[in-house]
Design an enzyme around this catalytic site. Structure first.
Site, short mmCIF file in Angstrom:
data_model
loop_
_atom_site.label_atom_id
_atom_site.label_comp_id
_atom_site.label_asym_id
_atom_site.label_seq_id
_atom_site.Cartn_x
_atom_site.Cartn_y
_atom_site.Cartn_z
N GLU A 60 0.82 -1.21 0.00
CA GLU A 60 0.00 0.00 0.00
C GLU A 60 0.86 1.26 0.00
OE1 GLU A 60 -3.58 -2.03 2.66
OE2 GLU A 60 -1.92 -0.99 3.64
N GLU A 109 -11.86 -3.35 -1.85
CA GLU A 109 -11.45 -4.60 -1.22
C GLU A 109 -12.02 -4.63 0.19
OE1 GLU A 109 -7.22 -4.92 -1.13
OE2 GLU A 109 -6.99 -4.70 -3.31
#
Length: 651
Positions: free
Chosen positions: A188, A407
């Protein structure tokens, strides 16, 4: 008020009949295991998710696995195997260029460090291993990923890796829907602000920990401050502190007091420190994406690129100065803008802008965001506004013209209905255009399986499995008593299919079955029988169906609008498509019409705990002779048990 309105929106979502294909999702993917250790189990999982309409599988391509043996020594053998198995299952591939460690994050069950040789590669250039690592406010160093303050050295390594990947898998370009680029820990775009190297001091639900205490980081902060104010004295004057030299410009010496006192909001030094820290992460995002565009300029030149940001949802509703502090420690938001305004994306304008900056580039860049399954819990221990955050980021993406996909943050979030209800809410009322489920094992069976199937039926913009998927409804009249349910079996006649269609139904039963995806999973009595029901077939209970199934389950319906139960809300009862009367049991599915005989297929009904099979019928106008009813794919088909009559109409 916002929370209240979202609850209303959610209720509206659940009341909408999940029958029409929506126009706001273009992909429905699953994440592969971090590392596959049981290939047979993985193949079974692939077959299961393929059958419910999943489009692709996201796979971490670990830098530390492929290039572990030395610089430029690539071993792709594991990925040759996993990609082939995904391809064999008829699914597409979403590789993640995983330049981070596997292990040390929530849910990690593997240990793949980044290549050990990277830490000492630049020592002859005066760059130590410590210079390559993030160092926290507690003095701890992270080995999960190389620090962004040494991008000037490692970007070339990332580029070589991506170029080697493209060269090795050029032949699979048509199977690759997107390449996702890891930009930090857990893949990320963030700092390792709540990771294991700080020994639990910074984990959920704390304020996190700043990661700007390495020498390269501190030097960058000094250069940034002096560039902004012209000199050390200029910095001193604007910050209102005595600075004798550049070396006096440093991150907070006591970050706890810095946050607790509100310096990040209330002092020029605090606002500048958070702004520099945030912008350094944004600049890293631009560099990583530019690097990927340069690397993937051959076989993957037309493949979408993407990156992910996390849903750091805790400390959001704090009533003291720690409010929004966890997001700041991760680098996601600054403190010098209005964090309560939609005009700034509630602080997310800059990070969404990384993706938006490529809007006019020939290469599409997709933003991925996590936490879609979570609730707001402002008064809980986490002081969470997760669901609000899901909408804030999506709305900002829409405002900037960015494609955003979602997600779930935790694998358990897709194993219960509440998590899926939140996901459906997000796709119904926000701009999410694709879903990737963490992780494949959570949707290969059970609640996750049938809820993802329902989600795909409702939201995916085009038929995900190929073929010719069309909504198909069957009504079968039959009276029952308490404890009795109606099922049907069906497909094609084996002998006809073997002789006339070149199918081998004797060896492979499902050659004569109709692939289906249930639209109605709201009836608690029949949902367990439908969740794992992937075919209208002749063979009875499927392996993933609930106990007691005798075939494909139908739901009791009526044309009486005053009935207290409705199909839209309860999965049974009043149904507008039923214009015939009571006791018309309904099947509502998406069916692959390419498996039929010119649109036709057979069926026969069975009532459990009572009459059992109906008698043979002799329906007129059918493509071949049979003692069963014939229905048409893509139509509304109305039958009565033990009767040769049939009414077939359009929607």
């Amino acid at each position: 008020m916002k929370t209240h309105m979202k609850k209303i929106a959610l209720a509206m979502t659940l009341a909408v009949t999940a029958t029409a294909w929506a126009d706001n999702a273009t992909s429905a993917a699953v994440m592969a295991p971090l590392e596959v250790n049981n290939w047979s189990e993985f193949e079974n999982q692939l077959a299961s998710v393929k059958s419910i309409g999943v489009t692709g599988v996201s796979v971490d391509v670990w830098w530390g696995k492929v290039e572990a043996n030395g610089d430029q020594q690539f071993d792709w053998s594991y990925y040759d195997t996993i990609f082939q198995k995904i391809e064999n299952a008829g699914l597409h591939i979403i590789p993640i260029m995983s330049f981070h460690q596997c292990g040390g994050n929530v849910g990690d069950d593997c240990n793949i460090p980044i290549p050990s040789w990277i830490w000492n590669k630049y020592t002859n250039q005066g760059v130590s291993a410590s210079d390559l690592k993030y160092k926290s406010e507690y003095g701890n160093e992270s080995v999960e990923t190389v620090s962004l303050w040494r991008d000037d050295y490692v970007l070339s390594e990332y580029k070589e890796f991506m170029e080697a990947f493209e060269a090795h898998y050029a032949s699979k370009a048509n199977l690759i829907d997107e390449v996702n680029v890891s930009m930090g820990p857990a893949g990320e775009l963030r700092y390792p602000s709540y990771n294991a190297h700080d020994g639990g001091l910074t984990g959920y639900p704390t304020r996190g920990g700043f990661q700007a205490y390495s020498e390269p980081a501190k030097q960058d902060f000094r250069n940034w401050a002096i560039a902004k104010y012209g000199s050390v004295s200029g910095v001193s004057n604007n910050w209102g502190v005595a600075l004798n030299s550049a070396n006096d410009i440093n991150p907070p010496s006591n970050a706890g007091s810095f946050i607790n006192n509100g310096d990040q909001y209330n002092t020029a030094y605090g606002r500048d420190f958070i702004r520099w820290y945030h912008d350094a992460l944004m600049d890293h995002g631009y560099r990583m994406m530019d690097n990927a565009i340069l690397a993937f300029d051959g076989a993957f030149a037309n493949v979408e690129l993407g990156f992910k940001i996390p849903g750091i949802h805790w400390k959001m509703s704090a009533s003291d100065n720690t409010k929004r502090s966890a997001e700041m420690a991760a680098g996601l938001i600054p403190s010098d803008v209005d964090l309560n305004s939609a005009s700034t994306g509630y602080g997310y304008g800059d990070i969404v802008g990384v993706a938006a900056s490529y809007n006019n580039h020939p290469r599409d860049v997709v933003l991925h965001f996590t936490a879609l399954e979570m609730n707001d819990d402002p008064n809980g221990g986490g002081q969470s506004l997760a669901q609000s955050l899901v909408f804030w980021v999506a709305n900002e993406a829409a405002a900037q013209g960015v494609s955003i996909k979602g997600e779930n943050a935790l694998s358990g979030g897709v194993t219960y209905d509440g998590g899926w209800d939140n996901i459906v809410n997000a796709f119904t009322y926000a701009s999410y255009s694709g879903m990737t489920v963490l992780r494949i094992n959570q949707v290969a069976s059970g609640t996750g399986n049938y809820r993802y199937q329902q989600f795909i039926n409702q939201f995916l913009v085009e038929a995900p499995n190929g073929g010719d998927w069309q909504r198909t409804v069957i009504f079968m009249f039959g009276t029952t008593t308490t404890g009795q349910d109606m099922f049907i079996r069906g497909g094609l006649d084996h002998n006809y299919a073997n002789t006339n269609l070149g199918k081998n139904c004797s060896t492979s039963n499902y050659e004569c079955a109709m692939p289906i995806r249930h639209n109605n999973l709201r009836n608690s009595t029949t949902a367990g029988w439908k969740g794992g029901d992937q075919y209208l077939d002749w063979y009875g209970i499927e392996a993933s169906q609930g106990s007691g199934a005798v075939g494909t389950a139908l739901d009791w319906t009526t044309n009486n609008a005053s009935n207290s139960a409705t199909v839209a809300a309860d999965g049974y009862g009043y149904e507008p498509l039923n214009t015939y009367g009571d006791h018309y049991w309904m099947l509502d599915v998406e069916m692959d019409c390419s498996a039929t005989v010119n649109g036709w297929f057979e069926l026969k009904s069975y009532i459990s705990n009572g009459p059992g099979w109906e008698a043979d019928v002799a329906q007129a106008g059918t493509p071949y002779n049979s003692g069963n009813h014939f229905a048409q794919c893509g139509k509304i088909n109305v039958f009565q048990r033990n009767s040769s009559s049939a009414t077939i109409g359009t929607f």
